[in-house]
Design an enzyme around this catalytic site. Sequence first.
Site, mmCIF file in Angstrom:
data_model
loop_
_atom_site.group_PDB
_atom_site.id
_atom_site.type_symbol
_atom_site.label_atom_id
_atom_site.label_comp_id
_atom_site.label_asym_id
_atom_site.label_seq_id
_atom_site.Cartn_x
_atom_site.Cartn_y
_atom_site.Cartn_z
ATOM 1 N N ASP A 31 0.818 -1.212 0.000
ATOM 2 C CA ASP A 31 0.000 0.000 0.000
ATOM 3 C C ASP A 31 0.855 1.268 0.000
ATOM 4 O OD1 ASP A 31 -2.298 -1.471 -0.084
ATOM 5 O OD2 ASP A 31 -2.796 -1.252 2.039
ATOM 6 N N ASN A 71 -4.689 8.827 1.513
ATOM 7 C CA ASN A 71 -5.134 8.214 2.773
ATOM 8 C C ASN A 71 -5.546 9.231 3.828
ATOM 9 O OD1 ASN A 71 -5.183 5.490 2.373
ATOM 10 N ND2 ASN A 71 -3.370 5.033 3.596
ATOM 11 N N ASP A 72 -4.565 10.013 4.293
ATOM 12 C CA ASP A 72 -4.858 10.862 5.440
ATOM 13 C C ASP A 72 -3.849 11.977 5.638
ATOM 14 O OD1 ASP A 72 -2.625 9.516 6.601
ATOM 15 O OD2 ASP A 72 -3.930 7.969 7.393
ATOM 16 N N ARG A 83 3.449 14.251 25.876
ATOM 17 C CA ARG A 83 2.541 15.254 26.415
ATOM 18 C C ARG A 83 1.448 15.534 25.391
ATOM 19 N NH1 ARG A 83 6.872 19.916 28.299
ATOM 20 N NH2 ARG A 83 8.038 18.681 29.832
ATOM 21 N N TYR A 105 -4.312 4.409 9.549
ATOM 22 C CA TYR A 105 -4.068 4.921 10.900
ATOM 23 C C TYR A 105 -5.385 5.152 11.640
ATOM 24 C CZ TYR A 105 -1.425 7.673 14.415
ATOM 25 O OH TYR A 105 -0.838 8.143 15.557
ATOM 26 N N LEU A 118 -8.085 3.482 11.534
ATOM 27 C CA LEU A 118 -8.583 2.219 12.095
ATOM 28 C C LEU A 118 -7.837 1.853 13.371
ATOM 29 C CD1 LEU A 118 -10.324 -0.351 11.867
ATOM 30 C CD2 LEU A 118 -8.567 -1.307 10.367
ATOM 31 N N SER A 119 -6.545 2.131 13.413
ATOM 32 C CA SER A 119 -5.734 1.729 14.569
ATOM 33 C C SER A 119 -6.076 2.521 15.826
ATOM 34 C CB SER A 119 -4.238 1.885 14.249
ATOM 35 O OG SER A 119 -3.869 3.246 14.177
ATOM 36 N N GLN A 161 4.117 9.744 4.497
ATOM 37 C CA GLN A 161 5.315 9.762 3.653
ATOM 38 C C GLN A 161 5.920 11.144 3.481
ATOM 39 O OE1 GLN A 161 4.042 7.802 0.027
ATOM 40 N NE2 GLN A 161 4.153 5.773 0.956
#
Length: 311
Positions: free
Chosen positions: A87, A162-163, A173, A205, A207-208, A262
């Site tokens: 991916d 993607n994001d 923090r 990310y 989903l995680s 990336q």
Amino acid sequence: MLRGLERSQRLGRDKSAPTANLERVLKSIAVFYQGRKQVTSDVANQLILFLEQHGYEVRSIDTRYEGEETHDPSLKGYELAIVLGGDGTILHAARLCSFADIPILGVNFGRVGFLTELEPDELHTHLPYYLNRDKSVWIDKRIMLKAILEQDGKREEFLALNDIVIARGTWPRVVEMRTWIDDYFYSKTYADGVIVSTATGSTAYNLSVNGPLMHPQVQSTVMTPIAPHLASDRSLIVPPEANIKLQIFTGSQDGVFSADGQMNRKIKDGATVTIHKSQYVTQFLRRRPPTYFYQIINAKLKSEVDELTNH
């Protein structure tokens, strides 16, 4: 893998597949591959040789030598991109191909393969369908995000499939995140950061951190906080044309901006990021039905659970 395709065409063993050397619909093909993996390099070399022998103009692109993607006029005119990798390789290729309006055929040499269409052992039997644009092939269009990062009087633009992620730096923090949607002040959140994801990126990310899964044909965007201080801070799905503005307050540490994991930047206290749907789209060639998404979600998530259980 490609020798199998050559053999099946010559001996007529695969009666159902169209042959790649009859009435070529496509003429110019770009082959993207991840050269760090020997198996990917080997298959890329076989594929390029096969395509050239059948009269295609081929450009090979080893993504390990590519920098951050910018508009590449030399890709204009190519009619298909075959991407060999996981991916991450497809995300890299998608940004380049979107500028040139090139559809992508992804072959999975990675671990997950949410974006790919074929497995390596399917390449020799299925490739002719895509080369000849068989009537069973359709175009899967995915929205992309445009992000504008502004800090220290400077402005940078990014494109992501993607994001977009804005998060704290190395110190453990929480940071303060302020959010506006279409100029309406929506929230002030204390968290490790915020993910703004497309439906395509909802399986990454997002989903995680327990964000919602969205079918890839959904045009909306989802904002998901990362480890929020309050349980009331939840994901929010916004309309496709929404304009999102985020401002991060990091205190004495730097924060992190990332597009598709990336293209990464350090960001300063008070930096702003504006995000909205891009004019560009990523196009994937598909033969599987849109409902295949549900199958692959079940298969991938179940395999992860089984892997954890077995360990």
